[in-house]
Enzyme design. Structure first.
Site, PDB file in Angstrom:
ATOM      1  N   HIS A 102     -15.716  -1.844   1.883  1.00  0.00           N
ATOM      2  CA  HIS A 102     -15.463  -3.216   1.176  1.00  0.00           C
ATOM      3  C   HIS A 102     -16.431  -4.252   2.265  1.00  0.00           C
ATOM      4  O   HIS A 102     -16.489  -3.672   3.600  1.00  0.00           O
ATOM      5  CB  HIS A 102     -14.306  -3.799   1.493  1.00  0.00           C
ATOM      6  CG  HIS A 102     -13.166  -2.960   0.721  1.00  0.00           C
ATOM      7  ND1 HIS A 102     -12.382  -2.010   0.916  1.00  0.00           N
ATOM      8  CD2 HIS A 102     -12.820  -3.131  -0.642  1.00  0.00           C
ATOM      9  CE1 HIS A 102     -11.576  -1.501  -0.103  1.00  0.00           C
ATOM     10  NE2 HIS A 102     -11.674  -2.378  -0.763  1.00  0.00           N
ATOM     11  N   ASP A 105     -14.632  -4.890   5.364  1.00  0.00           N
ATOM     12  CA  ASP A 105     -14.280  -3.696   6.334  1.00  0.00           C
ATOM     13  C   ASP A 105     -15.336  -3.928   7.498  1.00  0.00           C
ATOM     14  O   ASP A 105     -15.203  -3.499   8.604  1.00  0.00           O
ATOM     15  CB  ASP A 105     -14.303  -2.415   5.649  1.00  0.00           C
ATOM     16  CG  ASP A 105     -13.503  -2.140   4.542  1.00  0.00           C
ATOM     17  OD1 ASP A 105     -12.273  -2.890   4.466  1.00  0.00           O
ATOM     18  OD2 ASP A 105     -13.865  -1.544   3.712  1.00  0.00           O
ATOM     19  N   GLU A 233     -11.862   0.262 -11.132  1.00  0.00           N
ATOM     20  CA  GLU A 233     -10.972   1.203 -10.633  1.00  0.00           C
ATOM     21  C   GLU A 233      -9.548   0.946 -11.198  1.00  0.00           C
ATOM     22  O   GLU A 233      -8.893   0.088 -10.907  1.00  0.00           O
ATOM     23  CB  GLU A 233     -11.006   1.451  -9.034  1.00  0.00           C
ATOM     24  CG  GLU A 233      -9.918   2.428  -8.662  1.00  0.00           C
ATOM     25  CD  GLU A 233     -10.025   2.445  -7.025  1.00  0.00           C
ATOM     26  OE1 GLU A 233     -11.191   2.245  -6.262  1.00  0.00           O
ATOM     27  OE2 GLU A 233      -8.855   2.533  -6.385  1.00  0.00           O
ATOM     28  N   HIS A 272      -3.351   6.543  -8.267  1.00  0.00           N
ATOM     29  CA  HIS A 272      -3.135   5.380  -9.272  1.00  0.00           C
ATOM     30  C   HIS A 272      -2.781   6.189 -10.804  1.00  0.00           C
ATOM     31  O   HIS A 272      -1.957   5.542 -11.561  1.00  0.00           O
ATOM     32  CB  HIS A 272      -4.428   4.890  -9.416  1.00  0.00           C
ATOM     33  CG  HIS A 272      -4.934   3.795  -8.262  1.00  0.00           C
ATOM     34  ND1 HIS A 272      -5.904   3.352  -8.127  1.00  0.00           N
ATOM     35  CD2 HIS A 272      -4.213   3.735  -7.059  1.00  0.00           C
ATOM     36  CE1 HIS A 272      -6.003   2.734  -7.252  1.00  0.00           C
ATOM     37  NE2 HIS A 272      -4.925   2.901  -6.431  1.00  0.00           N
ATOM     38  N   ASP A 308       2.048   3.383  -3.574  1.00  0.00           N
ATOM     39  CA  ASP A 308       0.720   3.989  -3.347  1.00  0.00           C
ATOM     40  C   ASP A 308       0.516   4.328  -1.901  1.00  0.00           C
ATOM     41  O   ASP A 308       0.063   3.658  -1.062  1.00  0.00           O
ATOM     42  CB  ASP A 308      -0.334   2.881  -3.719  1.00  0.00           C
ATOM     43  CG  ASP A 308      -1.754   3.443  -4.256  1.00  0.00           C
ATOM     44  OD1 ASP A 308      -1.831   4.592  -4.048  1.00  0.00           O
ATOM     45  OD2 ASP A 308      -2.836   2.601  -3.750  1.00  0.00           O
ATOM     46  N   ASP A 340      -9.806   8.210  -0.515  1.00  0.00           N
ATOM     47  CA  ASP A 340      -9.088   7.002  -0.415  1.00  0.00           C
ATOM     48  C   ASP A 340      -7.833   7.108   0.062  1.00  0.00           C
ATOM     49  O   ASP A 340      -6.812   7.188  -0.504  1.00  0.00           O
ATOM     50  CB  ASP A 340      -9.227   6.006  -1.536  1.00  0.00           C
ATOM     51  CG  ASP A 340      -8.633   4.468  -1.417  1.00  0.00           C
ATOM     52  OD1 ASP A 340      -8.075   4.327  -0.227  1.00  0.00           O
ATOM     53  OD2 ASP A 340      -8.713   3.740  -2.492  1.00  0.00           O
TER      54      ASP A 340
HETATM   55  C1  XUL Z   1      -6.554   0.121  -3.945  1.00  0.00           C
HETATM   56  C2  XUL Z   1      -7.517   0.969  -3.714  1.00  0.00           C
HETATM   57  C3  XUL Z   1      -8.692   0.222  -3.210  1.00  0.00           C
HETATM   58  C4  XUL Z   1      -9.937   0.595  -3.709  1.00  0.00           C
HETATM   59  C5  XUL Z   1     -11.170  -0.262  -3.511  1.00  0.00           C
HETATM   60  O1  XUL Z   1      -5.045   0.817  -4.353  1.00  0.00           O
HETATM   61  O2  XUL Z   1      -7.623   2.055  -4.174  1.00  0.00           O
HETATM   62  O3  XUL Z   1      -8.925   0.619  -1.801  1.00  0.00           O
HETATM   63  O4  XUL Z   1     -10.473   1.832  -3.849  1.00  0.00           O
HETATM   64  O5  XUL Z   1     -10.989  -1.528  -3.332  1.00  0.00           O
HETATM   65 CO    CO Z   2      -9.058   3.630  -4.467  1.00  0.00          CO
END
Ligand code: XUL
Ligand code: CO
Length: 442
Positions: A102, A105, A233, A272, A308, A340
């Site tokens: 990001h 970051d 996403e 997710h 999550d 991630d």
């Molecule tokens: C949040 C998530 C984020 C995205 C990027 O759940 O997965 O880290 O991957 O913004």
């Molecule tokens: Co993600």
């Protein structure tokens, strides 16, 4: 440059017989599987945020990790530079070909948007140099448009157009950087694009705003000649109660409504998918069916925790069929497996970050071997094909070509006394075939 991960060298491949915890047992990057190297198939990426920007804090407690650059001591830009050196030391030693970030970051937010942009540009220059030095590539960039209080009520879906404008400016700047760093994709996760209560929400208005925003993103991509893929996403909830990008099917309907289905694909995250009530493989198969499969955020949840947890994938059983669906869909083009993933907050030794990634890369590599075995041996696909074979017959073709109406079929069923008998779906037999491939994988 000082070494941060002391005592850890480049992670070697030592094979399944090795008991060296800092070696790969399955990820042999040059090993050829179905005509491509493991590295080309899997396209592993390390995420900057959980690995280097996060200090291990949670809502109940302070940071636990040994990440000196995250302590609020000294100049934020010097700390960002130190963080980047350590991040690239990690990418290089691990041997992951890609990373993702990001904007916030890699560079601290400034007092004004202009200062945030210049901080970011300085760090993008440094990233470019580190990438050239180490050969690490950018899988995707993304703008963090959910952290700051200004985005509490959404970025593109905010009731205030000035917030929309701010998010648009931030995304434009981050797309420029991603383009410059030759990112393979640009990701938009709708962090706060959703709502808590309808009492204060005009949903139709917010969806139109999001549609407009994404059309602007696509327009800008073409304006600057960015050749990567734009990815949304999906996530069902968290942080908002109702996220607009709930799952892949919801995203596809949204893309169609706003004329974007040929421009934007999805970045599917393992956990997710679970949180939306779907299997990981279901989300992949949905994206492949609609022609919008892009990339993967490889992680897992916990069987009993409904949030999550972003854990490292470590179950070949869970991942194999998902990788099979990806290979059946043609494999990755611009996408890859981006971790991630975050350590548990008690995993506070520096080298724990290696253990997490090594296990995850070995898991995905072994899942690739299982998936390749299933493809070569073809039993599952042959069964699937046979199950639908009658659709290539005369009636099947006529139905699908639109040559028969409900009334025609009514007449046909009456005239021929059609009375089809059910046949076995063989689920258990097929599950056994999958298990056998897992046993065979070596
Ligand atoms: C949040 C998530 C984020 C995205 C990027 O759940 O997965 O880290 O991957 O913004
Ligand atoms: Co993600």
């Amino acid at each position: 440059m000082s070494e941060f991960f002391q005592g850890v060298g480049p992670i070697p491949y030592e094979g399944p017989g090795s008991d060296n915890p800092l070696a790969f047992r399955w990820y042999d990057r040059d090993r050829v599987v179905l005509g491509k190297s493991m590295e080309e198939h899997l396209r592993f990426g390390v995420c900057y945020w959980h690995s280097f920007a996060w200090d291990g804090s949670d809502i109940f407690g302070a940071g636990t990790f040994d990440r000196p650059w995250n302590l609020p001591i000294g100049d934020p830009m010097d700390r960002a530079a130190a963080k980047m050196e350590m991040a690239f030391e990690f990418f290089e030693k691990l041997g992951a070909p890609f990373f993702s970030f990001h904007d916030r970051d890699i560079a601290p937010e400034g007092a004004t948007f202009a200062e945030s942009c210049s901080n970011f540009d300085v760090m993008v220059d440094k990233a470019e140099a580190h990438m050239a030095r180490t050969g690490t590539r950018l899988l995707w960039g993304t703008a963090q448009a959910f952290y700051q209080p200004r985005y509490a009520a959404g970025a593109a879906t905010n009731p205030n157009p000035l917030v929309f404008a701010h998010a648009a400016a931030q995304v434009k700047h981050c797309m420029d950087a991603t383009h410059r760093l030759k990112g393979a994709n640009y990701v938009l996760w709708g962090g706060r694009e959703g709502y808590e209560t309808l009492l204060n929400t005009d949903m139709a208005q917010e969806l139109d705003q999001l549609g407009r925003f994404l059309n602007m993103v696509v327009q800008y991509k073409h304006d600057i000649g960015f050749e990567g893929t734009i990815l949304l996403e999906p996530k069902p909830q968290e942080p908002t109660k109702h996220q607009y990008d709930y799952d892949t099917a919801t995203v596809y309907g949204f893309l169609q409504r706003y004329g974007l289905e040929n421009e934007i694909k999805v970045n599917i995250e393992g956990n997710h998918a679970t949180l939306s009530g779907h299997d990981f493989a279901h989300e992949i198969a949905t994206a492949v069916s609609f022609g919008i499969f892009g990339s993967i955020d490889a992680n897992r949840g916990d069987d009993r925790l409904g949030w999550d947890t972003d854990q490292f994938p470590n179950s070949v059983d869970q991942m194999s069929f998902a990788v099979y669906e990806i290979l059946k869909g043609g494999g990755f083009t611009t996408g890859g497996f981006m971790f991630d993933t975050k350590l548990r907050r008690q995993s506070l030794a520096r080298d724990d970050l290696f253990h997490g990634h090594i296990g995850a890369m070995d898991t995905m590599a072994r899942a690739l071997l299982v998936a390749a075995d299933l493809i070569e041996n073809n039993q599952i696909e042959a069964f699937r094909r046979e199950r639908y074979a009658a659709w290539s017959g005369e009636m099947g073709r006529d139905i699908m070509a639109g040559n028969l109406s409900l009334a025609d079929l009514h007449a046909r069923v009456l005239a021929d006394n059609i009375d089809p008998k059910p046949v076995t779906g063989r689920q258990e037999m097929l599950e056994n075939l999958l298990n056998r491939a897992i046993e065979r994988a070596k």
